[in-house]
Design a protein around this motif. Structure first.
Motif, PDB file in Angstrom:
ATOM      1  N   ALA A 196     -38.908 -28.346  -1.822  1.00  0.00           N
ATOM      2  CA  ALA A 196     -39.600 -27.054  -1.776  1.00  0.00           C
ATOM      3  C   ALA A 196     -39.177 -26.352  -0.496  1.00  0.00           C
ATOM      4  CB  ALA A 196     -41.112 -27.247  -1.811  1.00  0.00           C
ATOM      5  N   ILE A 197     -38.915 -25.059  -0.600  1.00  0.00           N
ATOM      6  CA  ILE A 197     -38.513 -24.270   0.566  1.00  0.00           C
ATOM      7  C   ILE A 197     -39.258 -22.943   0.530  1.00  0.00           C
ATOM      8  CG2 ILE A 197     -36.498 -23.221  -0.557  1.00  0.00           C
ATOM      9  CD1 ILE A 197     -35.096 -23.562   2.249  1.00  0.00           C
ATOM     10  N   GLY A 198     -39.636 -22.453   1.715  1.00  0.00           N
ATOM     11  CA  GLY A 198     -40.362 -21.200   1.764  1.00  0.00           C
ATOM     12  C   GLY A 198     -40.775 -20.849   3.172  1.00  0.00           C
ATOM     13  N   LEU A 199     -41.907 -20.136   3.273  1.00  0.00           N
ATOM     14  CA  LEU A 199     -42.418 -19.673   4.552  1.00  0.00           C
ATOM     15  C   LEU A 199     -43.796 -20.258   4.812  1.00  0.00           C
ATOM     16  CD1 LEU A 199     -41.507 -15.890   4.464  1.00  0.00           C
ATOM     17  CD2 LEU A 199     -40.372 -17.692   5.772  1.00  0.00           C
ATOM     18  N   ARG A 200     -44.030 -20.614   6.061  1.00  0.00           N
ATOM     19  CA  ARG A 200     -45.347 -21.035   6.532  1.00  0.00           C
ATOM     20  C   ARG A 200     -45.787 -19.973   7.517  1.00  0.00           C
ATOM     21  NH1 ARG A 200     -47.671 -23.944  10.723  1.00  0.00           N
ATOM     22  NH2 ARG A 200     -49.500 -25.138  10.069  1.00  0.00           N
ATOM     23  N   LEU A 201     -46.829 -19.226   7.160  1.00  0.00           N
ATOM     24  CA  LEU A 201     -47.274 -18.086   7.954  1.00  0.00           C
ATOM     25  C   LEU A 201     -48.529 -18.471   8.720  1.00  0.00           C
ATOM     26  CD1 LEU A 201     -46.774 -15.487   5.105  1.00  0.00           C
ATOM     27  CD2 LEU A 201     -45.192 -16.020   6.966  1.00  0.00           C
ATOM     28  N   GLY A 202     -48.358 -18.755  10.024  1.00  0.00           N
ATOM     29  CA  GLY A 202     -49.454 -19.251  10.838  1.00  0.00           C
ATOM     30  C   GLY A 202     -49.929 -18.245  11.859  1.00  0.00           C
ATOM     31  N   ASP A 203     -50.910 -18.694  12.649  1.00  0.00           N
ATOM     32  CA  ASP A 203     -51.422 -17.828  13.700  1.00  0.00           C
ATOM     33  C   ASP A 203     -50.551 -17.973  14.949  1.00  0.00           C
ATOM     34  OD1 ASP A 203     -52.121 -20.271  14.723  1.00  0.00           O
ATOM     35  OD2 ASP A 203     -54.271 -19.914  14.758  1.00  0.00           O
ATOM     36  N   SER A 204     -50.923 -17.284  16.011  1.00  0.00           N
ATOM     37  CA  SER A 204     -50.066 -17.226  17.191  1.00  0.00           C
ATOM     38  C   SER A 204     -49.943 -18.553  17.927  1.00  0.00           C
ATOM     39  CB  SER A 204     -50.568 -16.152  18.149  1.00  0.00           C
ATOM     40  OG  SER A 204     -51.881 -16.472  18.579  1.00  0.00           O
ATOM     41  N   ASP A 205     -50.899 -19.472  17.792  1.00  0.00           N
ATOM     42  CA  ASP A 205     -50.774 -20.762  18.465  1.00  0.00           C
ATOM     43  C   ASP A 205     -49.598 -21.563  17.920  1.00  0.00           C
ATOM     44  OD1 ASP A 205     -52.829 -20.340  20.191  1.00  0.00           O
ATOM     45  OD2 ASP A 205     -54.313 -21.398  18.986  1.00  0.00           O
ATOM     46  N   GLY A 206     -49.209 -21.335  16.667  1.00  0.00           N
ATOM     47  CA  GLY A 206     -48.082 -22.038  16.075  1.00  0.00           C
ATOM     48  C   GLY A 206     -46.811 -21.231  16.061  1.00  0.00           C
ATOM     49  N   LEU A 207     -46.708 -20.202  16.855  1.00  0.00           N
ATOM     50  CA  LEU A 207     -45.578 -19.278  16.980  1.00  0.00           C
ATOM     51  C   LEU A 207     -45.449 -18.319  15.812  1.00  0.00           C
ATOM     52  CD1 LEU A 207     -42.681 -21.380  18.533  1.00  0.00           C
ATOM     53  CD2 LEU A 207     -44.438 -20.068  19.666  1.00  0.00           C
ATOM     54  N   GLY A 208     -46.388 -18.293  14.888  1.00  0.00           N
ATOM     55  CA  GLY A 208     -46.326 -17.336  13.786  1.00  0.00           C
ATOM     56  C   GLY A 208     -45.578 -17.866  12.593  1.00  0.00           C
ATOM     57  N   ALA A 209     -44.596 -17.104  12.094  1.00  0.00           N
ATOM     58  CA  ALA A 209     -43.864 -17.464  10.878  1.00  0.00           C
ATOM     59  C   ALA A 209     -42.894 -18.617  11.121  1.00  0.00           C
ATOM     60  CB  ALA A 209     -43.103 -16.263  10.350  1.00  0.00           C
ATOM     61  N   GLU A 210     -42.799 -19.509  10.130  1.00  0.00           N
ATOM     62  CA  GLU A 210     -41.867 -20.628  10.183  1.00  0.00           C
ATOM     63  C   GLU A 210     -41.171 -20.746   8.831  1.00  0.00           C
ATOM     64  OE1 GLU A 210     -44.306 -24.035  10.961  1.00  0.00           O
ATOM     65  OE2 GLU A 210     -44.614 -23.517  13.054  1.00  0.00           O
ATOM     66  N   VAL A 211     -39.896 -21.115   8.850  1.00  0.00           N
ATOM     67  CA  VAL A 211     -39.190 -21.480   7.632  1.00  0.00           C
ATOM     68  C   VAL A 211     -39.541 -22.942   7.379  1.00  0.00           C
ATOM     69  CG1 VAL A 211     -36.946 -21.815   6.565  1.00  0.00           C
ATOM     70  CG2 VAL A 211     -37.333 -19.839   8.031  1.00  0.00           C
ATOM     71  N   LEU A 214     -43.689 -22.369  -8.109  1.00  0.00           N
ATOM     72  CA  LEU A 214     -44.333 -21.754  -6.960  1.00  0.00           C
ATOM     73  C   LEU A 214     -45.416 -22.690  -6.434  1.00  0.00           C
ATOM     74  CD1 LEU A 214     -44.816 -19.220  -5.160  1.00  0.00           C
ATOM     75  CD2 LEU A 214     -46.463 -18.485  -6.887  1.00  0.00           C
ATOM     76  N   LEU A 215     -45.447 -22.891  -5.132  1.00  0.00           N
ATOM     77  CA  LEU A 215     -46.435 -23.743  -4.478  1.00  0.00           C
ATOM     78  C   LEU A 215     -47.092 -22.943  -3.364  1.00  0.00           C
ATOM     79  CD1 LEU A 215     -47.544 -26.703  -4.177  1.00  0.00           C
ATOM     80  CD2 LEU A 215     -45.787 -27.001  -2.429  1.00  0.00           C
ATOM     81  N   LEU A 216     -48.433 -22.833  -3.405  1.00  0.00           N
ATOM     82  CA  LEU A 216     -49.202 -22.172  -2.364  1.00  0.00           C
ATOM     83  C   LEU A 216     -50.010 -23.224  -1.617  1.00  0.00           C
ATOM     84  CD1 LEU A 216     -50.590 -19.047  -4.269  1.00  0.00           C
ATOM     85  CD2 LEU A 216     -48.534 -19.215  -2.855  1.00  0.00           C
ATOM     86  N   ALA A 217     -50.102 -23.105  -0.309  1.00  0.00           N
ATOM     87  CA  ALA A 217     -50.826 -24.105   0.481  1.00  0.00           C
ATOM     88  C   ALA A 217     -51.538 -23.446   1.657  1.00  0.00           C
ATOM     89  CB  ALA A 217     -49.859 -25.164   0.993  1.00  0.00           C
ATOM     90  N   LEU A 218     -52.616 -24.080   2.077  1.00  0.00           N
ATOM     91  CA  LEU A 218     -53.357 -23.683   3.263  1.00  0.00           C
ATOM     92  C   LEU A 218     -53.549 -24.951   4.083  1.00  0.00           C
ATOM     93  CD1 LEU A 218     -54.883 -21.400   4.735  1.00  0.00           C
ATOM     94  CD2 LEU A 218     -56.928 -22.141   3.508  1.00  0.00           C
ATOM     95  N   ASP A 219     -53.129 -24.923   5.360  1.00  0.00           N
ATOM     96  CA  ASP A 219     -53.242 -26.140   6.167  1.00  0.00           C
ATOM     97  C   ASP A 219     -53.715 -25.858   7.578  1.00  0.00           C
ATOM     98  OD1 ASP A 219     -51.015 -25.808   8.050  1.00  0.00           O
ATOM     99  OD2 ASP A 219     -49.686 -26.250   6.399  1.00  0.00           O
ATOM    100  N   LEU A 223     -53.911 -28.553  23.889  1.00  0.00           N
ATOM    101  CA  LEU A 223     -54.129 -28.748  22.466  1.00  0.00           C
ATOM    102  C   LEU A 223     -54.233 -27.385  21.793  1.00  0.00           C
ATOM    103  CD1 LEU A 223     -54.672 -30.769  20.172  1.00  0.00           C
ATOM    104  CD2 LEU A 223     -57.095 -30.612  20.736  1.00  0.00           C
ATOM    105  N   ASP A 224     -53.342 -27.110  20.851  1.00  0.00           N
ATOM    106  CA  ASP A 224     -53.365 -25.865  20.088  1.00  0.00           C
ATOM    107  C   ASP A 224     -53.722 -26.166  18.646  1.00  0.00           C
ATOM    108  OD1 ASP A 224     -52.582 -24.142  22.184  1.00  0.00           O
ATOM    109  OD2 ASP A 224     -50.483 -24.684  21.883  1.00  0.00           O
ATOM    110  N   PHE A 225     -54.439 -25.234  18.026  1.00  0.00           N
ATOM    111  CA  PHE A 225     -54.814 -25.377  16.628  1.00  0.00           C
ATOM    112  C   PHE A 225     -54.131 -24.284  15.821  1.00  0.00           C
ATOM    113  CE2 PHE A 225     -58.367 -27.140  19.056  1.00  0.00           C
ATOM    114  CZ  PHE A 225     -58.410 -28.413  18.524  1.00  0.00           C
ATOM    115  N   ASP A 226     -53.323 -24.677  14.875  1.00  0.00           N
ATOM    116  CA  ASP A 226     -52.552 -23.744  14.053  1.00  0.00           C
ATOM    117  C   ASP A 226     -53.065 -23.808  12.620  1.00  0.00           C
ATOM    118  OD1 ASP A 226     -50.632 -21.985  13.183  1.00  0.00           O
ATOM    119  OD2 ASP A 226     -49.045 -23.484  13.073  1.00  0.00           O
ATOM    120  N   ILE A 227     -53.489 -22.679  12.093  1.00  0.00           N
ATOM    121  CA  ILE A 227     -53.910 -22.560  10.691  1.00  0.00           C
ATOM    122  C   ILE A 227     -52.884 -21.683  10.008  1.00  0.00           C
ATOM    123  CG2 ILE A 227     -55.688 -21.729   9.130  1.00  0.00           C
ATOM    124  CD1 ILE A 227     -57.704 -22.265  11.400  1.00  0.00           C
ATOM    125  N   ALA A 228     -52.407 -22.115   8.823  1.00  0.00           N
ATOM    126  CA  ALA A 228     -51.326 -21.366   8.180  1.00  0.00           C
ATOM    127  C   ALA A 228     -51.466 -21.351   6.669  1.00  0.00           C
ATOM    128  CB  ALA A 228     -49.980 -21.950   8.560  1.00  0.00           C
TER     129      ALA A 228
END
Length: 159
Positions: free
Chosen positions: A27-42, A128-133, A147-152
């Motif tokens: 599976a390949i896509g985007l992980r869209l997180g908050d600013s603690d995790g640097l934001g968008a990730e491939v 298609l796979l949707l996830a919240l982590d 310690l940073d908390f990243d929600i994406a």
């Protein structure tokens, strides 16, 4: 007694095999997180077995204060919930590189971090796979030493 024991083993074996879920090989896509995790990730996931996988994420940020690149690797265990819903838990870590701009006098740093991961996902009939982590990360370095908390929210194409 022997028949009851064999029947119990057969029923338990059937229960465990019927709970096995199908996770995509890739599976390949985007992980869209908050600013603690640097934001968008491939994000890329590779199945390693029937209920475990490896997830690799590459994040980047270009802000007014600093530029950053982060590579995360997680080993995940996937468990079925209901139908196409799964939940997962994982552990891993990664490497981050920060380069300061305004106010940081151009200082640069490479640091390590440890990460955990817990989330829920839904796989559609289409690929298609949707996830919240939720991913807590513990950094080891001068720039990222807490310690940073990243929600994406993630959206991935399964193949």
């Amino acid at each position: 007694m022997k028949k009851l024991f064999l029947l119990s083993i057969a029923v338990l074996g059937f229960a465990f095999t019927s709970n096995a879920q199908d996770i995509a090989n890739n599976a390949i896509g985007l992980r869209l997180g908050d600013s603690d995790g640097l934001g968008a990730e491939v994000s890329y996931q590779k199945a390693l077995g029937d209920n475990n996988r490896l997830e690799l994420d590459l994040g980047w940020r270009n802000s007014n204060s600093y530029d950053a690149v982060k590579l995360t690797g997680l080993y995940q265990w996937v468990f079925p919930l209901d139908g196409a819903f799964n939940w997962y838990v994982g552990a891993g870590g990664g490497l981050a590189s920060f380069s300061g701009k305004k106010g940081l006098d151009g200082e640069s740093e490479t640091s390590l971090f440890a990460a955990g991961d817990i989330g829920i996902e839904y796989g559609f009939d289409i690929p298609l796979l949707l996830a919240l982590d939720f991913r807590p990360e513990l950094g080891f370095g001068d720039f990222s030493d807490d310690l940073d908390f990243d929600i994406a929210f993630s959206i991935r194409y399964q193949f």
